[in-house]
Scaffold this active site. Sequence first.
Site, mmCIF file in Angstrom:
data_model
loop_
_atom_site.group_PDB
_atom_site.id
_atom_site.type_symbol
_atom_site.label_atom_id
_atom_site.label_comp_id
_atom_site.label_asym_id
_atom_site.label_seq_id
_atom_site.Cartn_x
_atom_site.Cartn_y
_atom_site.Cartn_z
ATOM 1 N N CYS A 154 3.439 2.842 5.122
ATOM 2 C CA CYS A 154 3.269 4.006 5.006
ATOM 3 C C CYS A 154 1.741 4.193 5.308
ATOM 4 C CB CYS A 154 3.763 4.773 3.612
ATOM 5 S SG CYS A 154 3.070 6.318 3.522
ATOM 6 N N TRP A 162 0.899 -1.101 -0.246
ATOM 7 C CA TRP A 162 -0.066 -0.083 0.032
ATOM 8 C C TRP A 162 0.823 1.174 -0.177
ATOM 9 C CZ3 TRP A 162 -5.012 0.051 -0.770
ATOM 10 C CH2 TRP A 162 -5.787 1.086 -0.567
ATOM 11 N N HIS A 180 -9.718 5.519 10.629
ATOM 12 C CA HIS A 180 -9.121 4.445 10.020
ATOM 13 C C HIS A 180 -7.586 4.623 10.353
ATOM 14 C CE1 HIS A 180 -8.224 0.871 7.654
ATOM 15 N NE2 HIS A 180 -7.315 1.573 7.164
ATOM 16 N N ILE A 212 -1.090 7.373 5.455
ATOM 17 C CA ILE A 212 -1.454 8.807 5.327
ATOM 18 C C ILE A 212 -2.838 8.906 6.031
ATOM 19 C CG2 ILE A 212 -1.602 10.388 3.531
ATOM 20 C CD1 ILE A 212 0.422 8.771 1.876
ATOM 21 N N ARG A 224 10.081 11.925 2.996
ATOM 22 C CA ARG A 224 10.872 10.987 4.049
ATOM 23 C C ARG A 224 11.227 9.739 3.228
ATOM 24 N NH1 ARG A 224 7.598 14.461 6.294
ATOM 25 N NH2 ARG A 224 7.976 15.402 8.301
ATOM 26 N N GLU A 283 -9.853 11.100 5.928
ATOM 27 C CA GLU A 283 -10.919 11.811 6.432
ATOM 28 C C GLU A 283 -11.584 10.853 7.613
ATOM 29 O OE1 GLU A 283 -13.716 12.797 3.421
ATOM 30 O OE2 GLU A 283 -12.074 13.896 2.334
ATOM 31 N N SER A 314 0.011 -2.014 5.690
ATOM 32 C CA SER A 314 0.782 -1.797 6.981
ATOM 33 C C SER A 314 0.262 -2.657 7.997
ATOM 34 C CB SER A 314 0.910 -0.348 7.404
ATOM 35 O OG SER A 314 1.565 0.385 6.421
#
Length: 161
Positions: A89, A31, A97, A91, A137, A94, A65
Amino acid sequence: MATENKNLSQYDKKIIPNAESLRFGIITSQWNEQITYGMRNGAIETLKDCGAIDDNILLWEVPGSFELVHAAKRMLDTNEVDAIIVIGCVIQGETRHFDFVCQGVTQGIAQLNAEQSEVPVIFCVLTDNTFQQSLDRSGGKLGNKGVEAAITAIKMAVLGK
């Protein structure tokens, strides 16, 4: 960890233990692959730069992840590695989760490290607010967390030896 003022992905090879005889596992989440594969590639290049050989780097992939914890446990059970790096990763979106995945992965990896004492599991999971922060990063202007995880894995693999 990299910041705006210091790129900690830069290391001095003279003070890093030689990794030639060490075996590493790298488990990568598919992902956000643009991010995770960048970190994986940085980790592999760094391990090899510090002496690791291709045959001693075991690569596994998992869908996301959250699955890193299970895969790390399975890799620990093989007794084939001296250190494991889990790369993911997550991110911010909204919904909550993000919070649940980040918390689960963090606690799961911490628990694996606490329950067994031989093989360190190195946490290389970005938990950023934006895709751009993750890009920065994973080989961008703030370095590469995969490089940092590789150096950590080498140091932890030889800890106490």
